[in-house]
Design a protein around this motif. Sequence first.
Motif, PDB file in Angstrom:
ATOM      1  N   ALA A  49       0.827  -1.208   0.000  1.00 26.67           N
ATOM      2  CA  ALA A  49       0.000   0.000   0.000  1.00 26.67           C
ATOM      3  C   ALA A  49       0.860   1.256   0.000  1.00 26.67           C
ATOM      4  CB  ALA A  49      -0.927  -0.008   1.211  1.00 26.67           C
ATOM      5  N   ARG A  59      -5.265   3.706  -0.645  1.00 19.49           N
ATOM      6  CA  ARG A  59      -4.057   3.088  -0.075  1.00 19.49           C
ATOM      7  C   ARG A  59      -4.078   3.170   1.452  1.00 19.49           C
ATOM      8  NH1 ARG A  59       0.098   6.669  -2.699  1.00 19.49           N
ATOM      9  NH2 ARG A  59       1.548   5.576  -1.315  1.00 19.49           N
ATOM     10  N   SER A  63      -4.161  -0.070   3.916  1.00 19.25           N
ATOM     11  CA  SER A  63      -3.172  -0.257   4.982  1.00 19.25           C
ATOM     12  C   SER A  63      -3.845  -0.594   6.307  1.00 19.25           C
ATOM     13  CB  SER A  63      -2.321   1.009   5.148  1.00 19.25           C
ATOM     14  OG  SER A  63      -1.575   1.282   3.994  1.00 19.25           O
ATOM     15  N   ALA A 127      -4.060  -1.618  -4.215  1.00 20.98           N
ATOM     16  CA  ALA A 127      -3.472  -0.327  -3.858  1.00 20.98           C
ATOM     17  C   ALA A 127      -2.989   0.444  -5.077  1.00 20.98           C
ATOM     18  CB  ALA A 127      -2.307  -0.546  -2.891  1.00 20.98           C
TER      19      ALA A 127
END
Length: 269
Positions: A49, A59, A63, A127
């Motif tokens: 990510a 992203r 995460s 991502a």
Amino acid sequence: MDFSFLIFAAAGLSLAMFGAWATQRRTGNSGWIDTIWSFAVGLGGIASAIWADGASERRIMISVVIALWSLRLGAHIGTRSKGAKEDPRYAKFIEQWGKAASFRLFWFLQIQAAAAFVLVLAVYLAASNESAFPRIVDLIALGIAVIALAGESLSDAQLAGFRKTPEAKTGVCEIGLWRYSRHPNYFFEWLFWCTWPLLAIDTGGWSWLALLAPAMMYWLLVHVSGIPPLEEHMLRSRGEKFRALQARVNAFFPGPRKKNSATEQGATQ
């Protein structure tokens, strides 16, 4: 797609599973293998990510989601493994391998590193999605992830509670979610990995590779290292009680209980 990062990720996962092999050899407790594997996949996902060039909001969300998954699963397995006996699945493999156990376990765990790479790849593809965030499909994916994490946490907690009861010594767990699936924790684990193909949609020509994550997890959990060895162990240790459970409760997908003339027993793994 940044192949240099993927090579780095593959090398890191391989090294992590080397560490898992060394830990098992030193402690004789294979529970640490799955603990290390869970944390390794989580770290690989977070690195994906950070490294990917997709929409920053997506992203960040990725995460957080992969970190929650990794911390929960790794902590759960680690807590369960502390002071525990050898996992019956690994114990059977080690017994069958005999004198070659150390060598064969090493390569078996490198295969697990390859499986971890497939999962990290799916996170990386998600991502890398540059589409504006959030799309409707992103919200659906997030909803699936939340349901999966909550369902797996609940099923693990229910099983842990059952194991503290006197019935656990000879019975099988049929409380809560375990009444509707013999392996609800496996089902929700697979469901979690269905998140990533949805998040990866529109990544481009490589986005379809994210489908490998749920496909691989289903195959492993249902046909290889999940249900088959665990149910073989349960049949040896619980006998007819577990056979009766098999007759009235689905193995994987939750569903209505089947009618069975056998007396209801309490229980599972």
